[in-house]
Design an enzyme around this catalytic site. Structure first.
Site, PDB file in Angstrom:
ATOM      1  CB  CYS A 131      -0.476   2.456   4.066  1.00 23.23           C
ATOM      2  SG  CYS A 131      -1.961   1.747   3.368  1.00 23.23           S
ATOM      3  CG  ASP A 132       3.279   1.184   4.471  1.00 23.14           C
ATOM      4  OD1 ASP A 132       2.902   1.694   5.535  1.00 23.14           O
ATOM      5  OD2 ASP A 132       3.030   0.005   4.159  1.00 23.14           O
ATOM      6  CB  CYS A 156      -0.931  -0.016   1.215  1.00 22.60           C
ATOM      7  SG  CYS A 156      -1.948   1.467   1.331  1.00 22.60           S
TER       8      CYS A 156
END
Ligand code: NDP
Length: 314
Positions: A138-139, A135
């Site tokens: 997300c990261d 992701c």
């Protein structure tokens, strides 16, 4: 054993736990099955920095535990284990768990999520959450000004590569063929982005890295050219796997309307499935946004929809 509930919630990610908070506060006394991966996909990420309410960010596991505690506080009954069989042909719905217990449910909220597809490499498992991610939203931020690789050739891979290109110094887009599956528009965007380099006809064979007592980090991606068999290494700090997701709907096949990829079809703007009294929230019915916050919002909607359904069918 047999149990009755006004509201059975299946799944324990942000959608399931949020549905539980709302349903328990509405006096529906929900029963929630947490499934195999308690807390859902966020428990396999590290830091979550984009969920409102955590200005310093929070570890995915800790955040899910917070939301879980919030649901428990209002009286949600949590169960370990999975629902392995459902019969939505009559009400109350009949659901069977992996202990052979039967649950008669007036409403069901499905929040079983989706699972990222992984390459299946041992090193991918080893560095998951420490340089390997599925992701970018997300990261990606952790790789600011660094070099990363994205694996895949579809819309997800090209979107992740474009997103990462804004943050990272260089993005290698590694694809196993010599043409992308992604939409033409996404292909053009990738080809026109100077810091994305296409790596064609290549399959990842190992993610390399360093490990000590306190930490692990990725240092490279070993790839093999499918035409020449030559092996080379890309020096990267992060590897994003974007080879697709699959919704966790196996148990609902034949019981609910699913699309051709297996996602549950919900009525636009709501959590209603084609079966009155069965609702769906989160990634199990969302292939577009796939965020913790959108899943949580979906769980909220599903609990409200279930509450209205119970009132109307009292
Ligand atoms: P896709 O199934 O479309 O693409 C997966 C990609 O990963 C393919 O290029 C495939 O290669 C590659 N791949 C699969 N398995 C492996 C493997 N083991 N090793 C290496 N490569 C592998 O998945 P997406 O997640 O990209 O998209 C899913 C759906 O969601 C699609 O319908 C897509 O259009 C949609 N979507 C739409 C978006 C939008 O409209 N904004 C954004 C994201 C997704 P190959 O091509 O050789 O099969």
């Amino acid at each position: 054993m047999e149990y009755n509930t006004k509201c059975l919630i299946i799944g324990s990610g942000p959608a399931g736990y949020t549905a539980a908070i709302y349903a328990s506060r509405a006096d529906m006394h929900p029963l929630l099955y947490e499934g195999i991966q308690v807390g859902g996909q966020l428990t396999i990420t590290t830091e979550v920095e984009n969920f409102p309410g955590y200005p310093q960010g929070i570890h995915g596991v800790a955040m899910m535990e917070d939301i879980r505690q919030q649901a428990l506080r209002f009286g949600t009954q949590m169960r370990n284990g999975e629902i392995v069989k459902v019969d939505f042909s009559q009400r109350p719905f009949i659901c069977t768990d992996d202990n052979n217990d039967i649950i008669y449910a007036d409403t069901v909220i499905i929040a079983t999520g989706a699972s990222a597809r992984w390459l299946g490499l041992e090193s991918e498992k080893k560095f998951n959450g420490y340089g390997v991610s599925a992701c970018a939203t997300c990261d990606g931020y952790f790789y600011k000004d660094k070099d990363v690789a994205v694996i895949g050739g579809g819309d997800t891979a090209t979107e992740e590569a474009s997103y990462l290109a804004k943050l990272c110094r260089k993005v290698y887009l590694v694809h196993r063929r010599d043409e992308l599956r992604a939409s033409k528009a996404m292909q053009q965007r990738v080809f026109n982005t100077p810091n994305i380099e296409m790596v064609w006809n290549s399959i990842p064979i190992e993610i390399t890295g360093e490990e000590n007592k306190f930490n692990k980090s990725v240092t490279g991606l070993k790839i093999q050219n499918t035409r020449t068999s030559a092996i080379s290494t890309l020096n990267v700090d992060g590897v994003f796997i974007a080879i697709g997701h699959h919704p966790n709907t196996e148990v609902f096949q034949g019981q609910l309307e699913l699309d051709n990829e297996g996602y549950i079809i919900t009525r636009p703007g709501s959590s209603h499935t084609n079966i009155p009294g069965v609702f769906a929230a989160g990634d199990v019915q969302d292939k577009q946004y796939k965020q913790a916050i959108t899943a949580a919002a979906g769980g909220c909607k599903a609990a409200i929809d279930a509450e209205h359904f119970l009132q109307e069918n009292a």
